[in-house]
Motif scaffolding. Structure first.
Motif, mmCIF file in Angstrom:
data_model
loop_
_atom_site.group_PDB
_atom_site.id
_atom_site.type_symbol
_atom_site.label_atom_id
_atom_site.label_comp_id
_atom_site.label_asym_id
_atom_site.label_seq_id
_atom_site.Cartn_x
_atom_site.Cartn_y
_atom_site.Cartn_z
ATOM 1 N N GLY A 123 5.416 -4.532 27.812
ATOM 2 C CA GLY A 123 5.573 -5.103 29.141
ATOM 3 C C GLY A 123 6.319 -4.199 30.094
ATOM 4 N N GLY A 124 6.546 -2.954 29.705
ATOM 5 C CA GLY A 124 7.238 -2.003 30.567
ATOM 6 C C GLY A 124 6.372 -0.819 30.892
ATOM 7 N N PHE A 125 7.037 0.306 31.171
ATOM 8 C CA PHE A 125 6.333 1.537 31.497
ATOM 9 C C PHE A 125 6.899 2.681 30.658
ATOM 10 C CE2 PHE A 125 5.803 -1.127 35.198
ATOM 11 C CZ PHE A 125 4.499 -0.879 35.616
ATOM 12 N N ASN A 126 5.992 3.559 30.216
ATOM 13 C CA ASN A 126 6.393 4.818 29.559
ATOM 14 C C ASN A 126 7.282 4.603 28.338
ATOM 15 O OD1 ASN A 126 5.089 5.980 31.799
ATOM 16 N ND2 ASN A 126 7.024 6.155 32.919
ATOM 17 N N CYS A 127 7.141 3.457 27.676
ATOM 18 C CA CYS A 127 7.948 3.121 26.492
ATOM 19 C C CYS A 127 9.441 3.092 26.806
ATOM 20 C CB CYS A 127 7.682 4.097 25.346
ATOM 21 S SG CYS A 127 5.965 4.141 24.808
ATOM 22 N N GLY A 128 9.785 2.893 28.079
ATOM 23 C CA GLY A 128 11.186 2.829 28.485
ATOM 24 C C GLY A 128 11.699 4.079 29.150
ATOM 25 N N LYS A 129 10.902 5.142 29.182
ATOM 26 C CA LYS A 129 11.325 6.392 29.822
ATOM 27 C C LYS A 129 11.412 6.198 31.330
ATOM 28 C CE LYS A 129 9.891 11.248 30.265
ATOM 29 N NZ LYS A 129 9.712 11.256 31.736
ATOM 30 N N PHE A 137 19.939 15.434 32.640
ATOM 31 C CA PHE A 137 19.803 14.528 31.493
ATOM 32 C C PHE A 137 21.166 14.043 31.003
ATOM 33 C CE2 PHE A 137 19.535 13.891 26.862
ATOM 34 C CZ PHE A 137 18.546 12.915 26.811
ATOM 35 N N LYS A 138 22.159 14.926 30.964
ATOM 36 C CA LYS A 138 23.464 14.569 30.414
ATOM 37 C C LYS A 138 24.235 13.601 31.306
ATOM 38 C CE LYS A 138 24.081 18.683 27.571
ATOM 39 N NZ LYS A 138 24.944 19.853 27.249
ATOM 40 N N GLU A 142 24.577 7.120 27.896
ATOM 41 C CA GLU A 142 24.269 7.555 26.539
ATOM 42 C C GLU A 142 23.121 6.762 25.933
ATOM 43 O OE1 GLU A 142 26.576 8.174 22.267
ATOM 44 O OE2 GLU A 142 27.715 8.093 24.136
ATOM 45 N N LYS A 143 23.072 5.469 26.212
ATOM 46 C CA LYS A 143 21.986 4.648 25.678
ATOM 47 C C LYS A 143 20.640 5.111 26.211
ATOM 48 C CE LYS A 143 24.197 0.277 24.427
ATOM 49 N NZ LYS A 143 24.220 -1.197 24.656
ATOM 50 N N THR A 144 20.608 5.497 27.486
ATOM 51 C CA THR A 144 19.358 5.984 28.076
ATOM 52 C C THR A 144 18.959 7.316 27.454
ATOM 53 O OG1 THR A 144 19.923 4.888 30.161
ATOM 54 C CG2 THR A 144 18.191 6.558 30.238
ATOM 55 N N GLN A 145 19.924 8.189 27.216
ATOM 56 C CA GLN A 145 19.629 9.457 26.560
ATOM 57 C C GLN A 145 19.041 9.230 25.169
ATOM 58 O OE1 GLN A 145 22.728 12.478 26.632
ATOM 59 N NE2 GLN A 145 23.667 11.545 28.441
ATOM 60 N N ASP A 146 19.655 8.314 24.415
ATOM 61 C CA ASP A 146 19.157 8.015 23.061
ATOM 62 C C ASP A 146 17.737 7.472 23.114
ATOM 63 O OD1 ASP A 146 21.526 8.863 21.957
ATOM 64 O OD2 ASP A 146 22.385 6.851 21.805
ATOM 65 N N ILE A 148 15.416 8.010 25.446
ATOM 66 C CA ILE A 148 14.475 9.058 25.830
ATOM 67 C C ILE A 148 14.168 9.964 24.645
ATOM 68 C CG2 ILE A 148 14.185 11.109 27.285
ATOM 69 C CD1 ILE A 148 15.754 9.631 29.456
ATOM 70 N N ARG A 149 15.193 10.246 23.816
ATOM 71 C CA ARG A 149 14.968 11.094 22.643
ATOM 72 C C ARG A 149 13.991 10.460 21.661
ATOM 73 N NH1 ARG A 149 20.817 11.615 22.985
ATOM 74 N NH2 ARG A 149 21.378 13.654 23.873
ATOM 75 N N GLN A 150 13.911 9.145 21.660
ATOM 76 C CA GLN A 150 13.014 8.444 20.733
ATOM 77 C C GLN A 150 11.564 8.444 21.212
ATOM 78 O OE1 GLN A 150 14.526 4.446 20.135
ATOM 79 N NE2 GLN A 150 16.629 5.196 20.068
ATOM 80 N N ILE A 151 11.349 8.733 22.472
ATOM 81 C CA ILE A 151 10.014 8.620 23.059
ATOM 82 C C ILE A 151 9.259 9.933 22.875
ATOM 83 C CG2 ILE A 151 8.718 8.214 25.187
ATOM 84 C CD1 ILE A 151 11.181 6.567 26.134
ATOM 85 N N LYS A 152 8.084 9.837 22.287
ATOM 86 C CA LYS A 152 7.272 11.013 22.000
ATOM 87 C C LYS A 152 6.165 11.174 23.039
ATOM 88 C CE LYS A 152 9.410 11.705 18.056
ATOM 89 N NZ LYS A 152 10.334 12.854 17.865
ATOM 90 N N ARG A 153 6.001 12.397 23.498
ATOM 91 C CA ARG A 153 4.836 12.752 24.310
ATOM 92 C C ARG A 153 3.720 13.086 23.340
ATOM 93 N NH1 ARG A 153 4.654 18.493 27.389
ATOM 94 N NH2 ARG A 153 4.959 19.053 25.195
ATOM 95 N N VAL A 154 2.577 12.418 23.474
ATOM 96 C CA VAL A 154 1.526 12.520 22.461
ATOM 97 C C VAL A 154 0.224 13.017 23.082
ATOM 98 C CG1 VAL A 154 0.245 11.298 20.659
ATOM 99 C CG2 VAL A 154 2.582 10.578 21.224
ATOM 100 N N ARG A 155 -0.328 14.058 22.474
ATOM 101 C CA ARG A 155 -1.694 14.490 22.774
ATOM 102 C C ARG A 155 -2.588 13.801 21.751
ATOM 103 N NH1 ARG A 155 -3.712 19.094 25.222
ATOM 104 N NH2 ARG A 155 -1.637 20.066 25.188
ATOM 105 N N VAL A 156 -3.557 13.017 22.197
ATOM 106 C CA VAL A 156 -4.430 12.278 21.292
ATOM 107 C C VAL A 156 -5.793 12.954 21.284
ATOM 108 C CG1 VAL A 156 -5.300 10.016 20.622
ATOM 109 C CG2 VAL A 156 -3.204 10.186 21.982
#
Length: 296
Positions: A123-129, A137-138, A142-146, A148-156
């Protein structure tokens, strides 16, 4: 949206967009289910009896390609010959479950590039990014940084693949005909490697399904002594493949598969945009109504 579902080698611009080649060109200038192609990083161990004793032995080495057949076995091979048909891009985030909730993935729509915000099944956008370019970035919480690190850019990548010298999970040699596949490429090096091949074809004004890509893997050592593997690819430019009726049908079925996947994500977005219900996309392909047999 007007989707192209017929291959026309005489209209490169339209076909390049339909096959997802535009992002690599730009970067150079500045379900029913499908089999899933992946790189197998760890060896598979088995048992053999030697001198009357059972000992653990490596039956499938790390660094092989593995092809996971839906509701079927997984096959392994050191070399894969890929006929790419098209690519798309998306964001993806793994969400670890708890005792009461299963592991799941948040996934966005599949698009021709990552230049716009994309709805996701939560129900959001970009998996939260966060949207737009992040200058510092810094400076983010900190929660936002964590997050973003979990979100993968994927070539399908979508195509057909022929594996060579195939074995099953027990190390036994098997035969397998070429299979239609989906390959979600998250690793940065692998993302770049496959993108370079699409960019090369774009520069030559060639379409992906006109050529085979031979793919092996390269070991990348880590400081802790372990290692992982990334694809090494070589495109065959000496042989131009025909766009016959079978190829046209395969391409049309991939386009339809993506449309159905995106419809599923949009429906999930609509259902979840005002609530925080968990949506499991591990089984998203079950909502697509195209059989894998239609592709080969």
């Amino acid at each position: 949206m007007n989707q192209v579902s017929t291959i026309n080698t005489g209209n490169f611009n339209a076909m390049a967009e339909a096959m997802g080649m535009s992002i690599d060109t730009q970067q150079k200038s500045q379900a029913s289910t499908l089999a899933r192609l992946r790189v197998n990083h760890s060896p598979i161990m088995g048992e053999e009896t030697i001198n009357g004793k059972k000992v653990k032995v490596e039956v499938v080495s790390g660094g092989t390609y593995k092809l996971e057949i839906p509701d079927g076995p997984t096959y392994y091979a050191n070399t894969a010959t890929i006929r790419p048909y098209l690519q798309r891009f998306m964001y993806k985030r793994f969400v670890k479950g708890s005792d009461s909730t299963p592991n799941r993935y948040v996934k966005t729509l599949m698009a021709n590039d990552l230049n716009n915000d994309m709805k996701d099944n939560d129900g959001g956008f970009n998996c939260g990014k966060p949207a737009g370019y992040i200058e510092d970035f810094k400076a983010l919480p900190e929660k936002t940084q964590d997050l973003i690190r979990q979100i993968k850019r994927v070539r399908v990548l979508f195509g057909t693949v022929e594996l060579h010298d195939i074995v099953d999970a027990s190390g036994k040699s098997v035969e397998l005909s070429p299979q239609a596949f989906i390959y979600e490429i998250e690793n940065r090096d692998a993302f770049k490697t496959l993108g370079e091949q699409f960019a090369k074809l774009s520069k030559m004004r060639r379409l992906p399904p006109q050529h085979y890509i031979t793919s092996t893997t390269k070991e990348v050592p880590l400081p802790n002594g372990s290692s992982f593997y990334v694809p090494e690819t070589d495109i065959d430019l000496s042989n131009t493949l025909d766009m016959d009726n079978e190829s046209q049908a395969v391409f049309a079925n991939f386009v339809a598969w993506i449309e159905n996947y995106n419809t599923y994500i949009l429906n999930a977005w609509n259902e979840n945009m005002h609530k925080n219900e968990e949506v499991d996309t591990d089984t998203v392909e079950a909502f697509v109504d195209i059989d894998a047999e239609d592709f080969v």
